[in-house]
Design an enzyme around this catalytic site. Structure first.
Site, mmCIF file in Angstrom:
data_model
loop_
_atom_site.group_PDB
_atom_site.id
_atom_site.type_symbol
_atom_site.label_atom_id
_atom_site.label_comp_id
_atom_site.label_asym_id
_atom_site.label_seq_id
_atom_site.Cartn_x
_atom_site.Cartn_y
_atom_site.Cartn_z
ATOM 1 N N ARG A 222 0.851 -1.194 0.000
ATOM 2 C CA ARG A 222 0.000 0.000 0.000
ATOM 3 C C ARG A 222 0.886 1.243 0.000
ATOM 4 O O ARG A 222 1.965 1.251 0.617
ATOM 5 C CB ARG A 222 -0.899 0.037 1.241
ATOM 6 C CG ARG A 222 -2.092 -0.915 1.200
ATOM 7 C CD ARG A 222 -3.147 -0.497 0.165
ATOM 8 N NE ARG A 222 -4.291 -1.388 0.159
ATOM 9 C CZ ARG A 222 -4.454 -2.413 -0.679
ATOM 10 N NH1 ARG A 222 -3.537 -2.697 -1.583
ATOM 11 N NH2 ARG A 222 -5.543 -3.151 -0.638
ATOM 12 N N HIS A 270 -0.790 0.025 -9.879
ATOM 13 C CA HIS A 270 -1.496 -0.914 -8.987
ATOM 14 C C HIS A 270 -1.966 -2.158 -9.769
ATOM 15 O O HIS A 270 -3.169 -2.431 -9.862
ATOM 16 C CB HIS A 270 -2.681 -0.223 -8.292
ATOM 17 C CG HIS A 270 -3.096 -0.922 -7.024
ATOM 18 N ND1 HIS A 270 -3.545 -0.278 -5.911
ATOM 19 C CD2 HIS A 270 -3.127 -2.247 -6.697
ATOM 20 C CE1 HIS A 270 -3.846 -1.141 -4.956
ATOM 21 N NE2 HIS A 270 -3.591 -2.367 -5.425
#
Ligand code: NAP
Ligand code: GLV
Length: 307
Positions: A222, A270
């Site tokens: 993250r 991502h």
């Protein structure tokens, strides 16, 4: 009672999810269920406040592995159990991404690409995989499968987890001392931790300083784990060699972010291990069935632990 699919995914993607989930569950998921009848919510990045409208919710199943944003959602009822996604195919995909970028760094890909841009013909010594020490932060579903693939490629692998539980063929560490021991023995650091109050901002100046000079960092977990300014400083002063980043505090990464144009950063949107509904639907359906039967569900999140 009925199931709701709560997501901000583009319409076509949401429709694909719905079809595959309905097939796996053997029942319809109404597009606009009566909120009072919804007892199960299947969620992927749900619209803000989604949970407020569901007074009879009993079980929440995430369609993503990471549940940090769900845990932070103020509208999520605190007494309703939340399960994260555990899909072995997703762990395979993550391990493939980790192997791809560890191999690229190991084979000095960034350096040879820079040389190519300048038409420089220069050969560098190539260490063997066993001479390259890979440190993995987070040895859960993603970390363990990645370690297995890296070991099969011949790398020397260490891991850090909360409990430090044994993982075959991996030197395991836990706690602050264990983290320091891992970092001082790491050439390529791979972050696969959940984002929690303990792990937010972990990849900072202090941590980079504990890595040997010339180490590289891969962040596939993250954006909130990384203090980007500290990373840029460590890359600029030559302490760190390269960073591969897939996740960011703000996604999409704003166009003016300096990470986009830094020569020592490889940037991905991502994509390290996106959920594949074709395999994830089976896990979701099995968990929904287990919950309905009063049996243990997999991946139950301990809110106080943060994962
Ligand atoms: P997981 O199975 O829950 O594993 C989490 C691991 O982190 C466990 O080994 C746990 O230790 C360790 N951990 C948690 N808090 C810690 C702490 N304070 N100190 C040390 N270790 C700690 O999670 P996962 O399925 O592997 O997924 C990990 C993360 O990857 C997700 O949360 C998500 O953010 C990220 N992810 C990213 C992508 C992508 O496409 N970029 C895709 C999927 C997942 P214990 O083993 O001792 O419990
Ligand atoms: C993706 O980042 C996930 O957490 O599943």
């Amino acid at each position: 009672m009925s199931i709701a699919l709560l997501t901000r995914l583009p319409a076509a993607e949401a429709a694909r999810w719905r079809g595959l989930l309905e097939e796996a569950l053997g029942e319809a998921i109404p597009a606009k269920p009566d909120p009072a009848t919804v007892d199960i919510a299947l969620v992927a990045n749900p619209p803000a406040g989604s949970f407020e409208a569901l007074p009879n919710l009993k079980f929440i199943q995430s369609l993503w592995a990471g549940v940090d944003s769900l845990l932070a959602d103020a509208s999520r009822p605190r007494n309703v159990p939340l399960a994260r996604l555990i899909d072995p195919a997703m762990a395979d995909t993550m391990a493939e991404a980790v192997a791809a970028y560890v191999l690229d760094l190991h084979r000095q890909g960034p350096l040879y690409r820079q040389q190519q841009a300048k038409r420089v013909w220069k050969q560098h010594l190539q260490p063997r995989p066993a001479e390259r020490r890979i440190g993995i932060l987070g040895m859960g579903a993603m970390g363990q499968r990645s370690a297995e693939v890296l070991r099969a490629l011949g790398f020397t692998v260490s891991g850090w987890s909360r409990t430090g539980a044994t993982v075959e063929g991996v030197t395991m560490q836990a706690g602050d001392d264990g983290l320091e021991a891992l970092l001082t023995d790491t050439d390529i650091l791979v972050n696969l931790l959940p984002l929690t109050k303990e792990t937010r901002g972990l990849l900072d100046r202090l941590l980079f300083g504990q890595l040997p000079r010339g180490a590289s960092v891969i962040n596939f977990a993250r954006g909130g784990h990384l203090v980007a300014a500290d990373l840029l400083a460590a890359l600029d002063d030559g302490h760190l060699d390269h960073a591969v980043l897939d996740v960011f505090e703000t996604e999409p990464l704003p166009a003016d972010d300096p990470l986009w144009r830094h020569a020592k950063v490889t940037l991905l949107p991502h994509v390290a291990a996106s959920t594949d509904p074709r395999t994830a639907a089976a896990f979701v359906a099995a968990n929904v069935r287990a919950w309905r039967a009063g049996e243990p569900v997999k991946g139950l999140v301990a809110a106080e632990r943060g994962y």
